[in-house]
Each structure stands twice: as C-alpha cells, then as structure tokens.
Design a protein around this motif. Structure first.
Motif, mmCIF file in Angstrom:
data_model
loop_
_atom_site.group_PDB
_atom_site.id
_atom_site.type_symbol
_atom_site.label_atom_id
_atom_site.label_comp_id
_atom_site.label_asym_id
_atom_site.label_seq_id
_atom_site.Cartn_x
_atom_site.Cartn_y
_atom_site.Cartn_z
ATOM 1 N N GLU A 182 -15.816 -18.822 24.151
ATOM 2 C CA GLU A 182 -15.062 -19.577 25.161
ATOM 3 C C GLU A 182 -13.658 -18.997 25.326
ATOM 4 N N SER A 193 -11.880 -17.246 28.644
ATOM 5 C CA SER A 193 -10.607 -17.776 29.143
ATOM 6 C C SER A 193 -9.540 -16.692 29.190
ATOM 7 N N ARG A 198 -22.974 -19.657 25.786
ATOM 8 C CA ARG A 198 -21.670 -20.317 25.657
ATOM 9 C C ARG A 198 -20.654 -19.681 26.605
ATOM 10 N N ALA A 214 -18.564 -21.641 29.588
ATOM 11 C CA ALA A 214 -17.108 -21.534 29.700
ATOM 12 C C ALA A 214 -16.709 -20.993 31.062
#
Length: 325
Positions: free
Chosen positions: A282, A286, A54, A58
């Motif tokens: 994610e 970020s 994941r 991302a």
C-alpha cells in the motif's frame, strides 16, 4: 514535456482502438479520458499473488478518493507479452505517468523506451528493470529482506535444536525477476556470515504455493531429516512448504518468507518457528503516485526510495493482521 491536453488530443483515436483489444486490464478506470487533472496506470505481474492484489486495492482507493487522479489497473496474468501489451495501451492514451512492477528485469524494456519517447515518466515499484530510463524506483531493499529472512530462519533453527551444523533449503521466485536475484543475494550474505549454516539446495517455486509444494516434496524426498529450515522468497511459497511438510508428517522445520501475506501470517501466529519479513505494498503504491506526480511536474527525484520491511513472528502476528487486514 508536452502539455497533458495536447498529448491526449493527439492520441485520442489510438486510445479508443487500444481499449477494444485489451485483454489484461481489470479496471479501465478513466483510461486517459476522465476529467481528472492527472492520469496514470499501474501494471502488476499477477493478481494470483496476494501482494499484488493489495496493490490493486490501494491503487483503486487512491484513484477513487483523489479528485486530481484517474487511473487504469492492469493484471498481466504472469505473461510477459501481456504486460508489454497492457503498457502500450496507456502510452497510446497519453497518460501522464506509468507505474509498473515488471515480471522480469528485461521483459518490458521496449515498452519503457516507448514511454521514454512519449515523454511519459515511468515509476517502477517492488521490482526494477535492467534497461530504460525511469523516474524512480520505489521498493523494499530486497537484498536486506533476503538477508533478514534467512537470519530469522537461522535463529528459529537454533532455537529448535542445538547442533553443530544447520541445513536450509531455498525456494526461489520467478527466474529473471530482479526481486528473485536480490533476495537470493541477501540470503547468500547471511549464509556466508554464518559458520554453521549450509545451503542444501535451491530451486525455483515461481512465487507459487502449488509449485512450492511440489519442490518441497522433492526436497523432503532427497534430504529428509537433514532439512532444518526453509527460506522462501515469498509467503505463498512458505505456505506451500508448510503444506508439504505437514503432508509428510515432518516436525520442527523452521520456515520464513517475505511479503506479510494474510494466509501465511495466520500460520505464523500459531507456530513459534515460522516468520516473515512483511512488505507494505500500500505504501509502495501511495509513494509511487506521489513521485509520479512530482516527475510530471519536472521535479528531480532520487533513483530509489526504500520502503522498510517489518519482521513478523508469532509474537506480533496478531497485531499485524489487525493493522493490515
């Protein structure tokens, strides 16, 4: 910090040589040679763990969507030597900052020092290091996650039966990883605060479903009906415990994990005494990018930025799957 242009020019030849010998990089991306204003790299322990897959998704989405960001992604294949080698490549390329989820707390200390010497900020995500200077650490509070997951498991055990004493076994993650130590610490806090909860045994399952099946089979052989609950340091091991319990034909054992992986949450939505504390990889990626860019600009950062965990049970598992998968 030297300018981006200067650093890339000096290290351009080393970058070309480093890419040729690279074994662990799945997505070279811009590799320090694109027209993006900022170059970064993300190294994770292993894509066998869906949590890190994941992260890869991302990261790839961010580098594709943002014109000011180019990047390379590295899968260490759970090899400490490979992770060190992987990180040496973007350092030689003169990237602007590095993000890394280290396999162990000590293993990448030498390469972190190389980044420090090259004035390249390092952002650790999900797992931290024990030595070396980093710009910041972005992660869940793993002590709190461990405590909450054990408390959730205890609640399921008391819902399943009324007893004077409840017994739990623990499936630990990779030995030496900061996240393993912290999740064990949190679980210990929960056990110490509960008079009728006993830890029968604790063994490593190395964050692996296959390993967890084997360890759980041994637990069942040794303790049988004395086991009331299983606390796993991640969902892959929770899934392994579930498989071993099903194979043994044992009923009514509570299981909780950590991470919020799709495969485990699919099981959770069908069983009232299964659960997890979901992390948000994610969001880690970020925020890691945002803080890395701030570090490049010379901004002061806090030592740690927390990503909140979400409790997932059969009551909200369907909504969680709809939101994240």
């Amino acid at each position: 910090m030297p300018s981006n242009t200067s650093r890339r020019s000096v290290l351009n030849g080393a970058a070309a040589a480093g890419v040729v010998g690279l074994a662990g990089c799945l997505n070279l991306g811009s590799g320090g040679g694109s027209d993006a204003e900022n170059e970064t790299a993300l190294s994770v322990p292993s894509l066998e763990l869906t949590f890190f897959a994941r992260m890869q998704n991302a990261f790839n989405n961010l580098t594709e969507e943002r014109d000011d960001l180019g990047g390379s992604f590295y899968d260490a294949g759970n090899s400490q030597a490979q992770q060190v080698s992987d990180l040496e490549t973007p350092i030689s390329q003169g990237v602007d900052f590095i993000m890394v989820a280290p396999i162990t707390a000590e293993g990448i200390s030498p390469v972190v020092q190389q980044a420090n010497d090259a004035d390249i900020p390092v952002v650790t995500i999900d797992r931290n290091i024990s030595e070396g200077d980093i710009a910041t650490y972005v992660a869940s509070d793993n002590v709190a996650l461990g405590r909450r997951s054990m408390e959730l498991c205890y609640g399921f055990m008391t819902d399943l039966s009324d007893q004077d004493e409840y017994n739990v076994v623990e499936l630990q993650g990779t030995q030496g990883a900061s996240v393993t130590n912290e999740r064990a610490e949190g679980a210990g806090e929960a056990i110490d605060s509960t008079d009728d909860l006993t830890l029968l045994d604790s063994q490593t399952g190395d964050f692996s479903t296959e390993e967890a099946v084997s360890v759980m089979e041994d637990f069942i052989t040794s303790y049988g009906d004395d086991i009331d609950g299983v606390y796993a340091h991640n969902d892959l091991m929770a899934l392994g415990a579930h498989q071993a319990i099903n194979n043994a034909g044992v009923d009514d054992i509570a299981i909780t994990g950590i991470d919020g992986s799709e495969a485990w949450v699919q099981e959770v939505q069908n069983v009232d005494h299964y659960g997890t504390l979901a992390q948000l990889p994610e969001e880690m990626v970020s925020q890691g990018v945002d803080f890395g860019l701030q570090a490049v600009d010379g901004e002061d950062l806090d030592d740690y930025y927390q990503i909140e965990g979400l409790e997932v049970t059969s009551e909200n598992a369907g909504g969680y799957l709809d939101d994240y998968f």
